[in-house]
Design an enzyme around this catalytic site. Structure first.
Site, short mmCIF file in Angstrom:
data_model
loop_
_atom_site.label_atom_id
_atom_site.label_comp_id
_atom_site.label_asym_id
_atom_site.label_seq_id
_atom_site.Cartn_x
_atom_site.Cartn_y
_atom_site.Cartn_z
N HIS A 1 0.80 -1.22 0.00
CA HIS A 1 0.00 0.00 0.00
C HIS A 1 0.84 1.27 0.00
CE1 HIS A 1 -4.10 -1.56 0.47
NE2 HIS A 1 -3.60 -2.50 1.25
N LYS B 1 -9.07 13.10 4.35
CA LYS B 1 -8.06 12.07 4.31
C LYS B 1 -7.32 12.01 5.63
CE LYS B 1 -6.94 12.45 -0.64
NZ LYS B 1 -7.24 11.05 -0.98
N ARG B 2 -6.65 10.90 5.85
CA ARG B 2 -5.65 10.87 6.92
C ARG B 2 -4.63 11.97 6.64
NH1 ARG B 2 -0.73 8.11 6.88
NH2 ARG B 2 -1.33 7.09 4.93
N LYS C 1 -0.04 13.75 1.29
CA LYS C 1 -1.41 14.03 0.84
C LYS C 1 -1.63 15.52 0.64
CE LYS C 1 -3.22 9.81 2.99
NZ LYS C 1 -3.69 9.06 1.79
N THR D 1 -9.17 5.48 -2.23
CA THR D 1 -10.53 5.02 -2.48
C THR D 1 -11.52 6.17 -2.31
OG1 THR D 1 -10.74 4.27 -0.18
CG2 THR D 1 -10.11 2.62 -1.84
N LYS E 1 -15.05 7.19 -4.42
CA LYS E 1 -16.35 7.48 -3.81
C LYS E 1 -16.87 8.84 -4.27
CE LYS E 1 -14.67 4.95 0.17
NZ LYS E 1 -13.86 5.12 1.38
#
Length: 791
Positions: free
Chosen positions: A349, A528-529, A534, A636, A640
């Protein structure tokens, strides 16, 4: 089941399970009675699945994951067994508000981000497809943490209390308990070894049935809780040593108390390793117990057992399975290695070396001495078989769990097309050259039952009215929407669905946060985390720059925006927590500015979880997928958002690449460098400072932070962030800033043509049906697990 029958089942559970009559039942009592009534309906397919699997002697999948972010289960279960209307009627007829009853259920604190939510979607899809499976993890007493924000905008972490109330979905299985040891010594005994642990805890199983679409099949989520071997030292208690008497229980519960303990300390590292071994070892013993109840030949294990390691957290599965086969069951060591490898698959991942777990050899030898010996032998065997190899499991005094996972798996999979190619060419390039057939791609997916049917019932109804029923488990049928999208009637209805979802979210924000937002503004969402790759700080920097320009010229025709953030930072991740701190203080200043109040609002609801995502995603207009190219494995959330009709602004990273290919480049706002360009850019030591010098807007945003504009005049408060941007900026925020700004202005332009925006959004929903987790699981079943569906 009719509403009348369900009503009687609820009343029966109120009386006999909750000990209440209707006149005195609380909201909690009604929720529990409904939960137990629905759970009763799941027992039949659950038992049927188990009996059918045993009767067919079918292979089973065992999915090992540190996280299962399952969220609330009640509404999802009601939906999957087809009782939504009956439940609504039954509960309402008993004098309770159906939505209030559903909302009373706490989110299960069993995960944090995409890793855990993916595992939850996979459980749903395996049950929907009739794939015999168990999910294995830890029954965290407190999960990650409950997030709030202090008066200064900093993240505050409190213990999650989701298990303070009874968890109505689970079945306690005291008969399924295993002794799990740590430390101790190893004695050679012939061809094998005997490990005598110094201390141990009991792993006790708790089972939750996970039912698939239409209630045809249900699999099991088995979570392990840690308990002491001896719960209570009565002698110590009677001597007045009350703390000492309870010490064994406290020590055991520590293992299953918290998800991802802070591992910046030696104690935290040891606890994390013990957690990973605890749930992996208990799961493997349970798997072997089940296998040996049916079969006597251990060599047949790979034909009946497929074990998937979700990231490196269960990487100790290789050495532990070898130990169980060789030391405890007498299989020759080399044969035990081959048998274990034939059972194990590994999902990678991350491409970041620092995220591929490493443990010091000394810690591994102290906590798991026999496993350290086995790891050394695995490494030696691999080196002997591949004398030209460059990668090794043991390096610089560390055990590299990524390499261990790769070497001990018969298949290694990436989770998006780009990610898989980068796995081959970067982190595992040497191992890929040695084992060129081992790496495969299985692009992630999400369950449409949860993320459209349940989370967005208005859109679900529109889809069904347009293309008919049956799309929920054949999501590729969403392409049938495309002819309708070209009609004004459909676009108007699609726009009305989005407007209603936004009005609901605006009301929720106003009620929970006291912030008034304009539902006609663009809802621009990044949930998000929190992690530097990110790039939530890229988003807030652009927000600052936008606000500064709006103040200068508020009549310039800006598209009104509500910027929404959500997510948690790990307790020990100081930089991520500082970014959260900055976002909250930017929100405080921007939201108080009368000059821009109608143009820009920044909202950061605390304690982001699945339930919050189910509110935010259906209401989003713009999806922020802005990670540094080459760093996000898949994502993911991006799927969505697209499935719910949000347009994406993003880099060519992870599954963004596949989303853009499917929806069309004209329906995607692309910006930023490619993964190769990021690598090249980093070769220039002044890449950050030169990017700042070349961008007046970025310069102004950083200088506003440094001037104390968002810190009540404290010029040093955010020095960690600004100095990192100026001097290092590994995640190339500065280099991508101007491209991001330009893409956001293209978003503004597109927003003003609202009918075409609606058309683009609807096409995103219609063209992303490929991202169903059903499709992903079919890929795993064929490419990795070699298993056929049972329904």
């Amino acid at each position: 089941m009719t509403a009348t029958e369900l009503r009687e089942a609820i009343l029966r559970h109120l009386e006999f399970s909750q000990g209440k009559d209707l006149a005195h039942a609380s909201l909690y009592d009604m929720r529990m009675a409904l939960t137990l009534a629905i759970r009763d309906r799941i027992i039949e397919p659950w038992f049927h699945a188990t009996r059918a699997t045993y009767a067919a002697q079918s292979k089973r999948v065992y999915y090992l994951s540190m996280e299962f972010l399952i969220g609330r289960l009640l509404e999802d279960a009601i939906l999957n067994v087809g009782l939504t209307e009956a439940a609504h009627e039954a509960v309402s007829g008993l004098g309770f508000d159906f939505r209030d009853v559903l909302n009373d259920e706490p989110d299960a604190a069993l995960g944090n981000g995409g890793l855990g939510r993916l595992a939850a979607c996979f459980l749903d899809s395996m049950s929907t497809l009739g794939c015999p499976a168990y999910g294995y993890g830890i029954r965290y007493e407190h999960g990650l943490f409950r997030q709030s924000f202090g008066p200064d905008g900093r993240q505050v972490e409190d213990a999650e209390d989701w298990l303070r109330q009874s968890h109505g979905w689970e079945f306690e299985r005291p008969e399924a308990s295993f002794r799990i040891g740590f430390g101790g010594s190893v004695a050679e005994s012939g061809r094998s070894a005997v490990w005598t642990p110094e201390n141990a805890v009991m792993a006790k199983a708790y089972d939750t049935p996970i039912v698939g679409w239409q209630g045809k099949w249900a699999n099991t989520l088995r979570l392990w809780g840690a308990e002491p071997l001896r719960a209570f030292d009565l002698a110590a208690f009677n001597k007045g040593d009350f703390t000492g008497a309870a010490a064994p229980e406290a020590l055991a519960r520590t293992i299953s108390r918290v998800l991802y303990p802070d591992d910046t300390t030696a104690q935290g590292k040891e606890l994390r390793l013990k957690q990973e071994f605890f749930f992996t070892a208990a799961s493997l013993r349970d798997i072997l117990r089940r296998f040996t109840s049916e079969h006597s030949d251990l060599r047949a294990l790979p034909s009946r057992v497929a074990i998937q390691m979700n990231d490196t957290h269960p990487a100790i599965a290789g050495p532990e399975l070898i130990r169980l086969l060789a030391d405890e069951r007498g299989l020759p060591f080399e044969e035990a290695v081959d048998t274990a490898r034939a059972c194990l698959g590994y999902t990678n991942h991350t491409l970041m070396p620092e995220a591929l777990e490493r443990w010091s050899e000394s810690l591994m030898a102290e906590v798991l001495p026999r496993h350290m010996q086995i790891i050394e032998r695995i490494d030696e065997m691999h080196a002997k078989a591949h004398p030209t190899r460059k990668s090794s499991i043991l390096e610089n005094g560390e055990v590299k769990m990524g390499e261990l996972s790769f070497i001990m798996a018969h298949r290694v999979n990436g989770v998006s097309a780009l990610h898989t190619e980068l796995v081959k060419s970067t982190v595992f390039s040497d191992l890929h050259a040695l084992h060129p057939d081992r790496i495969v791609n299985e692009t992630n997916g999400v369950t449409p039952r949860r993320w459209i049917k349940g989370a967005n019932p208005r859109l679900s109804s529109l889809i069904t009215e347009t293309i008919g029923e049956g799309w929920e488990d054949h999501l590729e049928r969403l392409t049938e929407l495309e002819p309708a999208i070209e009609t004004q009637e459909f676009r108007d209805r699609f726009a009305a669905v989005k407007a209603a979802n936004k009005a609901d979210l605006a009301e929720w924000i106003g009620t929970t946060m006291g912030i008034s937002v304009n539902p006609d503004a663009m809802f621009d969402v990044q949930i998000k985390r929190f992690h530097e790759y990110k790039r939530q700080h890229l988003n807030i920097l652009e927000t600052i720059a936008l606000w500064l320009e709006m103040r200068e010229n508020p009549k310039a025709g800006w598209a009104p925006r509500v910027k929404i953030f959500g997510g948690k930072a790990a307790p020990g991740y100081v930089m991520a927590k500082e970014i959260i701190h900055l976002i909250n203080n930017v929100a405080r200043v921007v939201n108080a500015d009368k000059a821009t109040r109608e143009l820009l609002t920044v909202v950061y609801p605390p304690n982001y979880n699945v339930t919050m995502a189910e509110k935010l995603i259906p209401a989003a207009d713009l999806s922020e997928q802005i990670s540094t190219a080459g760093k996000e494995a898949s994502g993911t959330g991006n799927m969505k958002f697209s499935l719910n009709g949000a347009l994406t602004i993003g880099t060519l990273d992870g599954a963004n690449v596949e989303i853009r290919d499917l929806v069309g480049e004209e329906n995607f706002f692309l910006f930023g460098m490619t993964a190769d360009e990021v690598v090249e850019r980093r070769r220039h030591p002044d890449h950050a400072s030169s990017a700042i010098a070349e961008s007046p807007r970025l310069t102004a945003a950083i200088e506003a932070i440094e001037a104390g504009m968002f810190s009540n005049g404290d010029k040093a408060m955010y020095r960690m962030i600004t100095q990192n941007l100026r001097a290092h900026d590994y995640f190339t925020v500065c280099a991508d800033f101007d491209s991001y700004w330009d893409a956001q202005r293209r978003v503004d332009t597109a927003w003003f043509d609202r009918d075409n925006w609606t058309r683009m959004a609807a096409l995103n929903a219609a063209r992303t049906g490929w991202f169903s987790s059903d499709r992903t699981i079919k890929g795993y079943m064929g490419d990795i697990w070699n298993i056929s569906p049972m329904i």
